[in-house]
Design an enzyme around this catalytic site. Sequence first.
Site: not given
Ligand code: NAD
Ligand code: UFG
Length: 334
Positions: A124, A148, A152, A198
């Site tokens: 991330s 969190y 990572k 967001l």
């Molecule tokens: P998500 O929660 O939708 O998907 C993650 C999946 O992993 C879920 O289906 C959950 O049930 C499964 N899981 C969690 N722990 C497990 C375990 N121990 N064994 C088996 N299954 C398990 O999340 P996502 O948004 O699809 O994110 C996927 C990956 O990308 C995550 O590692 C997350 O940290 C990373 N990531 C996500 C974002 C984002 O904004 N969505 C940003 C950066 C990184």
């Molecule tokens: N925001 C609002 N209102 C809301 C939610 C978010 O104004 O209800 C704003 C936040 O302040 C930020 C922007 O929208 O300025 C984006 O916020 P998100 O929560 O959608 O995303 P972030 O960038 O804060 O976080 C995301 C992932 C994290 C990851 C991070 C850096 O959710 O897991 O990007 O990669 F760590």
Amino acid sequence: MSVLVTGGTGYIGSHTCVELLNSGEDIVIIDNLYNSKTEVLERIKKITGKDITFYNADVRDKAALTEIFNKHNIDSVIHFAGLKAVGESVEKPMLYYDNNLISTINLCEVMKEHGCKNLVFSSSATVYGNAEKMPLYEDMPLGAINPYGKTKWFIEEILRDEAKTGNWSVVLLRYFNPIGAHESGLIGEDPNGIPNNLMPYISQVAVGRLKELSVFGNDYPTKDGTGVRDYIHVVDLSKGHVKAVEYAREHTGCEAINLGTGTGTSVLELKDAFEKASGKKIPFKIVGRRAGDPPTVYANADKAKKLLNWQAEYDINKMCEDTWRWQSKNPKGY
Ligand code: NAD
Ligand code: UFG
């Protein structure tokens, strides 16, 4: 030859499974359904017309993983499985360290035992910590400001060390802000409870599940005072994973690669684009800043282009249109 997708029923995992299947890969999914539902599997089948092998198991369960590797000829793994809620990680750090770190270590051990060396890991942009200069380049110093983010960062360090043994091909994909949905409207993001992020918040306001958006601060040093992020369409992100698997098969070592667009969009710009795409008014109020939120985050995306021959194609309007199609067809999620 199959690709094992951990966390494959989750948001990014499910979209990546579609792209893998469309590019002719065989896949095996393992997910413990902690944050996803089996209905996703039906939807993936509907989109691709292909069958999927699914295991409801925890990646921390070494015996289960071993059984999967014994049964299938797995040459590559995409490791999505993990917990991802920043706030929850502050309240329950041990849950995050246990789930995210132990699952990765287990997975690597079982991969090693089975001679499987290709690993693509979901990292991330959070691993850049509180970087002040934008855009973010892969060789910038790393850090993290919450448990969190630390999981990572620590996993990246573990995988970098392990890759130095010479037996691995690891690609650390650093995602920026994934939003959007498959254009069929069959799969998309379905967060549990009130969304932290967001885009799902906006789309749930649009569909009437939530009353109004709270904009966290309008006094940041940005174009309109609201936070700026690098939003990336989840389908673009998924295609980046297909390329990363191909890259891992042809190389050894460990590379960190940003997956972003290189463009920043503010909270109010995203809200406006969503209103245009959906034809719905999004009521909002300005509230105080959310602790820990940086003003601006965006990627330099050159390395992905150079190494993976990948770049994002979809713009913010397409991200909003596809999110709205998913949300309006599935107002309550799966
Ligand atoms: P998500 O929660 O939708 O998907 C993650 C999946 O992993 C879920 O289906 C959950 O049930 C499964 N899981 C969690 N722990 C497990 C375990 N121990 N064994 C088996 N299954 C398990 O999340 P996502 O948004 O699809 O994110 C996927 C990956 O990308 C995550 O590692 C997350 O940290 C990373 N990531 C996500 C974002 C984002 O904004 N969505 C940003 C950066 C990184
Ligand atoms: N925001 C609002 N209102 C809301 C939610 C978010 O104004 O209800 C704003 C936040 O302040 C930020 C922007 O929208 O300025 C984006 O916020 P998100 O929560 O959608 O995303 P972030 O960038 O804060 O976080 C995301 C992932 C994290 C990851 C991070 C850096 O959710 O897991 O990007 O990669 F760590």
